[in-house]
Design an enzyme around this catalytic site. Structure first.
Site, mmCIF file in Angstrom:
data_model
loop_
_atom_site.group_PDB
_atom_site.id
_atom_site.type_symbol
_atom_site.label_atom_id
_atom_site.label_comp_id
_atom_site.label_asym_id
_atom_site.label_seq_id
_atom_site.Cartn_x
_atom_site.Cartn_y
_atom_site.Cartn_z
ATOM 1 N N GLU A 51 0.840 -1.203 0.000
ATOM 2 C CA GLU A 51 0.000 0.000 0.000
ATOM 3 C C GLU A 51 0.876 1.255 0.000
ATOM 4 O OE1 GLU A 51 -3.482 -0.120 2.554
ATOM 5 O OE2 GLU A 51 -3.042 1.929 3.189
ATOM 6 N N TYR A 74 -6.647 6.974 -0.426
ATOM 7 C CA TYR A 74 -7.487 8.098 -0.843
ATOM 8 C C TYR A 74 -7.512 9.055 0.333
ATOM 9 C CZ TYR A 74 -11.630 9.987 -3.267
ATOM 10 O OH TYR A 74 -12.527 10.758 -3.968
ATOM 11 N N GLY A 126 -14.240 5.756 5.245
ATOM 12 C CA GLY A 126 -13.386 6.924 5.438
ATOM 13 C C GLY A 126 -13.615 7.538 6.791
ATOM 14 N N ASP A 127 -12.711 8.413 7.181
ATOM 15 C CA ASP A 127 -12.828 9.104 8.466
ATOM 16 C C ASP A 127 -13.451 10.472 8.262
ATOM 17 O OD1 ASP A 127 -11.769 7.165 10.143
ATOM 18 O OD2 ASP A 127 -9.723 7.680 9.539
ATOM 19 N N ALA A 147 -17.060 1.581 16.728
ATOM 20 C CA ALA A 147 -18.068 0.505 16.715
ATOM 21 C C ALA A 147 -18.779 0.438 18.067
ATOM 22 C CB ALA A 147 -17.401 -0.825 16.409
ATOM 23 N N ASP A 172 -19.143 -4.669 15.189
ATOM 24 C CA ASP A 172 -18.112 -4.408 14.180
ATOM 25 C C ASP A 172 -17.936 -5.619 13.250
ATOM 26 O OD1 ASP A 172 -16.396 -2.453 13.183
ATOM 27 O OD2 ASP A 172 -14.655 -3.370 14.150
ATOM 28 N N ARG A 191 -21.452 -7.663 6.659
ATOM 29 C CA ARG A 191 -22.325 -6.967 5.691
ATOM 30 C C ARG A 191 -21.537 -6.550 4.446
ATOM 31 N NH1 ARG A 191 -25.081 -4.883 10.064
ATOM 32 N NH2 ARG A 191 -23.696 -3.099 10.271
ATOM 33 N N LYS A 192 -20.295 -6.104 4.654
ATOM 34 C CA LYS A 192 -19.470 -5.656 3.505
ATOM 35 C C LYS A 192 -19.132 -6.839 2.599
ATOM 36 C CE LYS A 192 -16.444 -3.409 6.324
ATOM 37 N NZ LYS A 192 -15.418 -2.452 6.794
HETATM 38 P P1 FAD Z 1 -17.396 0.866 7.870
HETATM 39 O O1 FAD Z 1 -17.215 -0.557 7.580
HETATM 40 O O2 FAD Z 1 -18.559 1.582 7.243
HETATM 41 O O3 FAD Z 1 -17.511 1.012 9.466
HETATM 42 C C1 FAD Z 1 -17.390 2.277 10.082
HETATM 43 C C2 FAD Z 1 -17.918 2.198 11.517
HETATM 44 O O4 FAD Z 1 -19.330 2.112 11.504
HETATM 45 C C3 FAD Z 1 -17.443 0.966 12.292
HETATM 46 O O5 FAD Z 1 -17.334 1.354 13.649
HETATM 47 C C4 FAD Z 1 -18.585 -0.037 12.114
HETATM 48 O O6 FAD Z 1 -18.634 -0.984 13.160
HETATM 49 C C5 FAD Z 1 -19.780 0.884 12.102
HETATM 50 N N1 FAD Z 1 -20.884 0.434 11.248
HETATM 51 C C6 FAD Z 1 -20.812 -0.132 10.029
HETATM 52 N N2 FAD Z 1 -22.063 -0.342 9.549
HETATM 53 C C7 FAD Z 1 -22.924 0.145 10.471
HETATM 54 C C8 FAD Z 1 -24.350 0.259 10.565
HETATM 55 N N3 FAD Z 1 -25.154 -0.189 9.566
HETATM 56 N N4 FAD Z 1 -24.891 0.808 11.680
HETATM 57 C C9 FAD Z 1 -24.104 1.264 12.696
HETATM 58 N N5 FAD Z 1 -22.746 1.187 12.669
HETATM 59 C C10 FAD Z 1 -22.175 0.648 11.582
HETATM 60 N N6 FAD Z 1 -9.219 5.910 5.208
HETATM 61 C C11 FAD Z 1 -9.133 6.854 4.229
HETATM 62 O O7 FAD Z 1 -9.636 7.990 4.413
HETATM 63 N N7 FAD Z 1 -8.494 6.586 3.043
HETATM 64 C C12 FAD Z 1 -7.941 5.371 2.774
HETATM 65 O O8 FAD Z 1 -7.373 5.169 1.698
HETATM 66 C C13 FAD Z 1 -8.015 4.355 3.772
HETATM 67 N N8 FAD Z 1 -7.512 3.119 3.544
HETATM 68 C C14 FAD Z 1 -7.663 2.137 4.501
HETATM 69 C C15 FAD Z 1 -7.203 0.842 4.223
HETATM 70 C C16 FAD Z 1 -7.337 -0.173 5.161
HETATM 71 C C17 FAD Z 1 -6.838 -1.563 4.823
HETATM 72 C C18 FAD Z 1 -7.918 0.114 6.436
HETATM 73 C C19 FAD Z 1 -8.024 -0.964 7.476
HETATM 74 C C20 FAD Z 1 -8.406 1.392 6.713
HETATM 75 C C21 FAD Z 1 -8.296 2.414 5.755
HETATM 76 N N9 FAD Z 1 -8.789 3.705 5.976
HETATM 77 C C22 FAD Z 1 -8.688 4.677 5.005
HETATM 78 C C23 FAD Z 1 -9.405 4.051 7.271
HETATM 79 C C24 FAD Z 1 -10.946 3.883 7.270
HETATM 80 O O9 FAD Z 1 -11.529 4.745 6.317
HETATM 81 C C25 FAD Z 1 -11.447 4.240 8.680
HETATM 82 O O10 FAD Z 1 -11.008 3.298 9.605
HETATM 83 C C26 FAD Z 1 -12.951 4.500 8.811
HETATM 84 O O11 FAD Z 1 -13.178 5.093 10.093
HETATM 85 C C27 FAD Z 1 -13.809 3.254 8.700
HETATM 86 O O12 FAD Z 1 -13.900 2.811 7.427
HETATM 87 P P2 FAD Z 1 -14.603 1.380 7.096
HETATM 88 O O13 FAD Z 1 -14.583 1.218 5.653
HETATM 89 O O14 FAD Z 1 -14.059 0.333 7.958
HETATM 90 O O15 FAD Z 1 -16.114 1.745 7.569
#
Ligand code: FAD
Length: 305
Positions: A20, A52, A111-112, A158, A164, A170-171
């Protein structure tokens, strides 16, 4: 220390790695990035991915790097894409441009929030609220290969570890084919996470994300905000090395390699490296894993996946 008889050997071609990178902000960073990519290309990774930036701030730069890896370096490239600051239509347009550029693999993330992981995520009106919705949306558009994020020590926002894990499922149920974990240093947590995932019916691979500790202070800060534990046995390896770059590099190699050996002993054969755009450390680790033994890289050799 892991039993040395369980260590990977040079002829163990079953090991696969991915790397990465992040898009560069300056010309100097651009040079460092391409040096890293070209140095690591001969390892022939399964794919190279490009992050990203927060709020879509690197949209064009991510696209440029991903396209060049795929089309000029000749290795499979994956583009990270988030739900932040974009409507579904805007995300569709970005994803479609990737498809047109020959990119078939997206790392789909929520994303954050713009203020960082400690802030509250507020979905953009007309946008996606969670990564599983993004996965669904992308697959409606094109048959992308999709990777998603997983958190062995639980995502900090989470409601619970169970919630979590449900989110991860779900994903994957939405069509993602693998998960890549946040970095971690305690293999036992990852092993427990795999067990829980298996019990929850998850069958897709959950690839461990390995962060070589090139800059301990910076990594400790990232670890704190993402809820990742750094065990004392790892921390002490860096004690007193603040002014000794060579010794820090050696410690980082030792720690990452030991972690790969522990994971290998658990049966893991795929590793995703957070390179931080630095090649040599990751290359040394790959060599120690036997990955340069009998591979030849050419621009055409991008069939491994
Ligand atoms: P999600 O899977 O949507 O989860 C986010 C939060 O919401 C979790 O706490 C989950 O438990 C909760 N949740 C999910 N679905 C629901 C629901 N239906 N109801 C209530 N709660 C729910 N960030 C960037 O900005 N750019 C990047 O390029 C990037 N690359 C990454 C690569 C990897 C391998 C990893 C591990 C992380 C990366 N991140 C990146 C960080 C990531 O965007 C953050 O950790 C973000 O806060 C969560 O993203 P996620 O896709 O896991 O979110």
């Amino acid at each position: 220390m892991t039993d040395p008889t369980l260590r990977p050997r040079a002829k163990d071609s079953a090991i696969a790695v991915s790397f990465e990178f992040f898009p560069p902000k300056t010309e100097a960073m651009e040079r460092q990035l391409w040096h890293a990519i070209e140095t690591l290309a001969p390892v022939v990774p399964a794919f190279m991915s490009v992050t990203y930036g927060a709020g879509g701030s690197t949209r064009e730069r991510t696209h440029a790097v991903v396209s060049r890896i795929q089309n000029e370096i000749g290795l499979p490239a994956a583009a990270h894409l988030t739900c932040v600051n974009a409507t579904r239509d805007e995300i569709d347009a970005i994803a479609d441009a990737y498809w047109q550029a020959g990119i078939r693999h997206i790392v789909a993330l929520r994303g954050d929030p713009p203020g960082g992981i400690d802030g509250v995520f507020v979905p953009t009106p007309g946008g996606y609220a969670y990564a599983n919705e993004l996965v669904e949306g992308l697959l409606k558009l094109h048959p992308f290969e999709i990777s998603v994020a997983a958190y062995p020590e639980c995502h900090p926002q989470a409601k619970s570890p169970e919630a979590d894990l449900d989110a991860l499922k779900r994903k994957l149920d939405a069509g993602a084919t693998r998960a890549i974990t946040n970095f971690f240093f305690e293999s036992a947590y990852y092993a427990r996470f795999l067990e829980r995932a298996q019990k929850a019916g998850i069958t897709a691979p959950i690839i461990p994300g390995i962060l070589p500790l090139t800059n301990f202070a910076h990594a400790a800060k990232m670890a704190k905000s993402s809820g990742t534990q750094i065990p004392d046995r790892v921390r002490v390896q860096f004690d007193g090395l603040d002014d000794n770059a060579a010794a820090r590099e050696a410690a980082a190699t030792r720690v990452a390699l030991n972690q790969c050996h522990e994971l290998f002993a658990l049966g893991i054969r795929q590793f995703h490296f957070y390179t931080l755009n630095r090649a040599e450390l990751v290359l040394n680790i790959c060599r120690a894993l036997g990955l340069d033994a009998d591979r030849t890289y050419s621009k055409q050799d991008h069939s491994r996946g």
